[in-house]
Scaffold this motif. Structure first.
Motif, PDB file in Angstrom:
ATOM      1  N   ALA A 105      -6.607  -4.625   0.945  1.00 43.52           N
ATOM      2  CA  ALA A 105      -5.556  -3.986   0.155  1.00 43.52           C
ATOM      3  C   ALA A 105      -6.022  -2.752  -0.610  1.00 43.52           C
ATOM      4  O   ALA A 105      -5.364  -1.719  -0.543  1.00 43.52           O
ATOM      5  CB  ALA A 105      -4.924  -5.002  -0.784  1.00 43.52           C
ATOM      6  N   SER A 123       0.823  -1.204   0.000  1.00 45.69           N
ATOM      7  CA  SER A 123       0.000   0.000   0.000  1.00 45.69           C
ATOM      8  C   SER A 123       0.860   1.257   0.000  1.00 45.69           C
ATOM      9  O   SER A 123       0.558   2.226  -0.699  1.00 45.69           O
ATOM     10  CB  SER A 123      -0.934   0.008   1.208  1.00 45.69           C
ATOM     11  OG  SER A 123      -1.829  -1.074   1.120  1.00 45.69           O
ATOM     12  N   LEU A 180      -1.591  -4.095  -5.603  1.00 47.31           N
ATOM     13  CA  LEU A 180      -2.622  -4.191  -4.570  1.00 47.31           C
ATOM     14  C   LEU A 180      -3.540  -5.394  -4.741  1.00 47.31           C
ATOM     15  O   LEU A 180      -4.254  -5.762  -3.809  1.00 47.31           O
ATOM     16  CB  LEU A 180      -3.477  -2.916  -4.564  1.00 47.31           C
ATOM     17  CG  LEU A 180      -2.761  -1.635  -4.151  1.00 47.31           C
ATOM     18  CD1 LEU A 180      -3.683  -0.441  -4.316  1.00 47.31           C
ATOM     19  CD2 LEU A 180      -2.239  -1.733  -2.736  1.00 47.31           C
ATOM     20  N   ALA A 204      -6.547   0.047   1.912  1.00 47.18           N
ATOM     21  CA  ALA A 204      -5.264   0.482   2.466  1.00 47.18           C
ATOM     22  C   ALA A 204      -4.466   1.262   1.429  1.00 47.18           C
ATOM     23  O   ALA A 204      -3.829   2.269   1.750  1.00 47.18           O
ATOM     24  CB  ALA A 204      -4.477  -0.728   2.958  1.00 47.18           C
ATOM     25  N   GLY A 205      -4.510   0.823   0.197  1.00 47.95           N
ATOM     26  CA  GLY A 205      -3.821   1.543  -0.878  1.00 47.95           C
ATOM     27  C   GLY A 205      -4.389   2.925  -1.095  1.00 47.95           C
ATOM     28  O   GLY A 205      -3.652   3.904  -1.270  1.00 47.95           O
TER      29      GLY A 205
END
Length: 171
Positions: free
Chosen positions: A141, A11, A64, A144-145
């Motif tokens: 993911a 991330s 991701l 979070a990215g």
């Protein structure tokens, strides 16, 4: 390597690449000027800078996703190597032209680019070495990215944000 740690590292890498790619898409000229200083006599086309920016963004998204994470690791390694070489060349030649490479700013190609490149190489190595994993651990993911991208953009462009969010000038 645990999934949460790899998700966090991916991330952060994705956030950094998104900021770098978006900056190059919007303002390719600083990168062109910085490279012109390093490679005298060669002009880098705007289209080449923008294509590199698109590659950064594509790798950012791909790292991701569980299904493309390992392949994206190779792309991340190529980008990391490019940043490392460009930064080392800038440092050796004592570059003074601001490149705007990692989200704008007034820094020339140098140690910051080398460190970013090495960090990307390390994260790439982890992705390739760990191979595919169960996608259930990767559901966080994309969120979070996105959060990492937002935080990196806010940090990079904090002066502009304060001007935009601050009190409006009286007329």
């Amino acid at each position: 390597m645990s999934d949460p740690v790899l998700i966090a590292l991916n991330s952060l890498a994705a956030g950094g690449l998104m900021v770098a790619g978006a900056t190059k898409l919007v303002a390719p000229q600083p990168v062109r000027r910085a490279l012109r200083e390093l490679v005298t006599g060669h002009e880098i086309p705007v289209a080449a800078v923008k294509a590199f920016a698109v590659a950064e963004i594509v790798v950012a998204f791909a790292v991701l996703l569980p299904s493309t994470r390992v392949v994206a690791g190779y792309g991340l390694a190529a980008l990391g190597l490019t940043f490392t070489i460009a930064g080392a060349a800038g440092r050796l030649r004592r570059s003074t032209v601001a490149c705007g490479c990692l989200g704008g700013g007034d820094r020339a190609l140098g140690l910051r680019n080398v460190l970013a490149g090495v960090a990307f190489l390390c994260v790439a190595g982890l992705n390739v070495a760990t191979g595919s994993s169960d996608p259930d651990g990767w559901t966080a993911a994309p969120l979070a990215g996105a959060a990492a991208t937002l935080l990196l953009c806010a940090l990079t462009h904090r002066a502009l944000m304060w001007r935009l969010l601050g009190p409006s000038p009286s007329r």
